[in-house]
Design an enzyme around this catalytic site. Structure first.
Site, PDB file in Angstrom:
ATOM      1  CB  CYS A 240      21.909  21.368  14.978  1.00 47.23           C
ATOM      2  SG  CYS A 240      22.560  21.294  16.260  1.00 47.23           S
TER       3      CYS A 240
ATOM      4  N   GLY B  31       1.042   5.312  -5.271  1.00 51.78           N
ATOM      5  CA  GLY B  31       2.276   5.704  -5.400  1.00 51.78           C
ATOM      6  C   GLY B  31       3.057   4.176  -4.896  1.00 51.78           C
ATOM      7  NE  ARG B  32       2.780   3.320   1.183  1.00 47.85           N
ATOM      8  CZ  ARG B  32       2.871   4.797   2.037  1.00 47.85           C
ATOM      9  NH1 ARG B  32       4.642   4.449   2.460  1.00 47.85           N
ATOM     10  NH2 ARG B  32       2.442   5.427   2.391  1.00 47.85           N
TER      11      ARG B  32
ATOM     12  CE1 TYR C 113       3.470  11.160   7.819  1.00 46.64           C
ATOM     13  CE2 TYR C 113       5.249   9.896   6.571  1.00 46.64           C
ATOM     14  CZ  TYR C 113       4.383  10.493   6.404  1.00 46.64           C
ATOM     15  OH  TYR C 113       4.136  11.176   5.384  1.00 46.64           O
TER      16      TYR C 113
HETATM   17  N1  LLP Z   1      -4.123   9.550  -4.289  1.00 46.42           N
HETATM   18  C1  LLP Z   1      -3.897  10.187  -3.908  1.00 46.42           C
HETATM   19  C2  LLP Z   1      -5.459  11.112  -3.889  1.00 46.42           C
HETATM   20  C3  LLP Z   1      -3.001  10.408  -2.523  1.00 46.42           C
HETATM   21  O1  LLP Z   1      -3.218  11.758  -2.042  1.00 46.42           O
HETATM   22  C4  LLP Z   1      -1.931   9.632  -2.638  1.00 46.42           C
HETATM   23  C5  LLP Z   1      -1.270  10.234  -1.833  1.00 46.42           C
HETATM   24  C6  LLP Z   1      -2.277   8.843  -3.563  1.00 46.42           C
HETATM   25  C7  LLP Z   1      -2.883   8.689  -4.753  1.00 46.42           C
HETATM   26  C8  LLP Z   1      -1.155   8.084  -3.323  1.00 46.42           C
HETATM   27  O2  LLP Z   1      -1.062   6.912  -2.327  1.00 46.42           O
HETATM   28  P1  LLP Z   1      -0.076   5.244  -1.947  1.00 46.42           P
HETATM   29  O3  LLP Z   1      -1.191   4.950  -2.948  1.00 46.42           O
HETATM   30  O4  LLP Z   1       1.533   5.728  -2.307  1.00 46.42           O
HETATM   31  O5  LLP Z   1      -0.156   4.819  -0.875  1.00 46.42           O
HETATM   32  N2  LLP Z   1       3.920  10.487   2.640  1.00 46.42           N
HETATM   33  C9  LLP Z   1       3.329   9.330   3.333  1.00 46.42           C
HETATM   34  C10 LLP Z   1       2.228   9.511   2.352  1.00 46.42           C
HETATM   35  C11 LLP Z   1       1.482  10.070   2.092  1.00 46.42           C
HETATM   36  C12 LLP Z   1       0.776   9.956   0.464  1.00 46.42           C
HETATM   37  C13 LLP Z   1      -0.507  11.067   0.240  1.00 46.42           C
HETATM   38  N3  LLP Z   1      -1.152  11.226  -0.595  1.00 46.42           N
HETATM   39  C14 LLP Z   1       4.388   8.291   3.432  1.00 46.42           C
HETATM   40  O6  LLP Z   1       5.768   8.387   3.332  1.00 46.42           O
HETATM   41  O7  LLP Z   1       3.791   6.508   4.233  1.00 46.42           O
END
Ligand code: LLP
Length: 413
Positions: free
Chosen positions: A336, A264-265, A305
């Site tokens: 607020c 994702g990121r 975080y």
């Molecule tokens: N696959 C699964 C099963 C996941 O649970 C996640 C993220 C990803 C892929 C993608 O992960 P990435 O490549 O984005 O690290 N809200 C948090 C991140 C939570 C991610 C949850 N799962 C943040 O803002 O850092």
């Protein structure tokens, strides 16, 4: 504190033009950057975008255009994927979760969407309703990592994935489900050392399960350099070790396997900026609070975080910035709630950042917010969702308009 070149994805002139049209605040994504990031992963057989990081349908369409498949973790995300043009009855969408609610189950059956299973109860629920359904097993490799303990998805403190694999395999057999893949995701923003360790777990589990499968998934988790001095991940090396693991598994199981990655990121974080405007500069004893028109209802990562986002400024009046004349400030939002501070650490401790002399009306820009920025926004303090703008070929495309207060209240009226 200059706007560092490395972080400058959309130039000052373009941001100011966009402000003229959309005012502030708004999110802005750079199309070119997203495309560039997708192509960095092209060696993997399949890139599956974790849409929770940035679920705007128009961003999903970019993913589709460049051959990326999609991960969905809710009924809403399945609907988004379908709207963006991903299809059922094939490998386009995989539903990943540790539970499956009735409505979602109906949808995955109707569209024949493979399910990446994270609990024994899910196997039973799908097995009773959909014989031969294609499934993946999301395995908890018994260790995990993440940029924060809230994003660590492995080990005994994590609710994610299958722990008792033997039991899962027996139930898959009992219900005649079709196991097509094995999946491991140890956490988001995971340390590279831990990420690499997942390969060995995958090999071990695949051999233990000893069934012919079509796919293995390395999950997501790859981080990006949020701080100026941080280095990019060595993708070539990451691919090499995973590809080697894939070959070992193919040989042992005597079948051909496709290697997936599920970021994702990595794909979207660097493409996004958040443009806000200074509303007030407050002196509180020896501190200076700079209050902008976005809060943790818009960007929650620093509060949740202690995440760091590079911050730059853009003067409203085109005046020349004197970078040798600086002040130390705390950046806060309009909410607020005293925790509505963007410059805070994981332990909630507030810190100051150094900015050139600023004034009310100047713009504050948060960088690398393309992932888990807009997608984690809320209506807290009854503030409407802000627009999302895509910057493509020197044009601005509004890919989400501002929510109206009327729309926000409509569910209750
Ligand atoms: N696959 C699964 C099963 C996941 O649970 C996640 C993220 C990803 C892929 C993608 O992960 P990435 O490549 O984005 O690290 N809200 C948090 C991140 C939570 C991610 C949850 N799962 C943040 O803002 O850092």
């Amino acid at each position: 504190m200059k706007i560092n070149k490395k972080k400058k994805i959309i130039n000052k002139k373009h941001i100011l033009s966009a402000i003229k049209i959309y005012k502030s605040p708004f999110w802005m994504y750079d199309y070119k950057k997203i495309k560039e990031k997708i192509f960095q992963l092209k060696k993997f057989d399949i890139i599956r975008f974790a849409q929770k990081s940035c679920s705007n349908i128009h961003i999903l369409k970019i993913m589709k255009k460049y051959g990326t498949k999609i991960d969905a973790v809710s009924l809403g995300e399945i609907e988004r994927a379908l709207k963006a043009g991903f299809k059922g009855n094939c490998n386009d969408i995989v539903y990943t979760s540790d539970i499956i609610e009735n409505e979602t189950l109906k949808k995955v059956i109707k569209y024949n969407i493979p399910v990446n299973i994270g609990s024994i109860d899910m196997i039973k629920k799908i097995g009773k309703k959909s014989k031969n359904h294609k499934i993946w097993l999301r395995i908890n490799p018994r260790f995990g990592d993440g940029h924060n303990k809230k994003t660590n998805t492995g080990g005994k403190n994590s609710k994610h994935g299958i722990w008792n694999i033997k039991k899962a395999i027996n139930l898959i057999k009992k219900y005649n489900l079709k196991l097509i893949g094995l999946h491991m995701h140890i956490g988001s923003g995971a340390n590279y050392f831990h990420l690499k360790k997942v390969c060995n777990s995958m090999i071990k589990q695949a051999i233990l399960i000893n069934k012919k499968i079509n796919f293995i998934s390395a999950g997501g988790g790859l981080t990006i350099p949020y701080k100026i001095h941080e280095k990019e991940i060595n993708i070539k090396n990451y691919f090499k070790i995973w590809n080697k693991s894939k070959k070992i598994i193919e040989k042992k199981l005597k079948c051909s396997i496709k290697l997936e990655i599920e970021p994702g990121r990595f794909l979207v974080a660097e493409s996004g900026i958040l443009i806000s405007q200074i509303q007030s500069i407050k002196k509180v004893k020896n501190r200076i609070f700079v209050l902008v028109n976005v809060g943790f209802n818009d960007l929650i990562r620093p509060v949740l975080y202690g995440s760091y986002h590079y911050i730059s400024i853009l003067p409203i009046d085109n005046r020349k910035i004197n970078y040798s004349n600086t002040i130390n400030v705390i950046i806060g939002g309009p909410l607020c709630e005293s925790g509505d501070i963007f410059t805070q650490k994981e332990n909630s401790k507030i810190y100051t950042i150094t900015l050139p002399i600023i004034k009310r009306g100047d713009y504050i820009i948060f960088h690398d917010v393309g992932a888990y920025g807009a997608s984690m926004s809320s209506n807290y303090n009854s503030r409407p969702l802000i627009p999302e703008i895509l910057f493509k070929d020197n044009n601005f495309i509004q890919i989400r308009r501002k929510q109206t207060i009327k729309e926000m209240l409509s569910l209750e009226i």
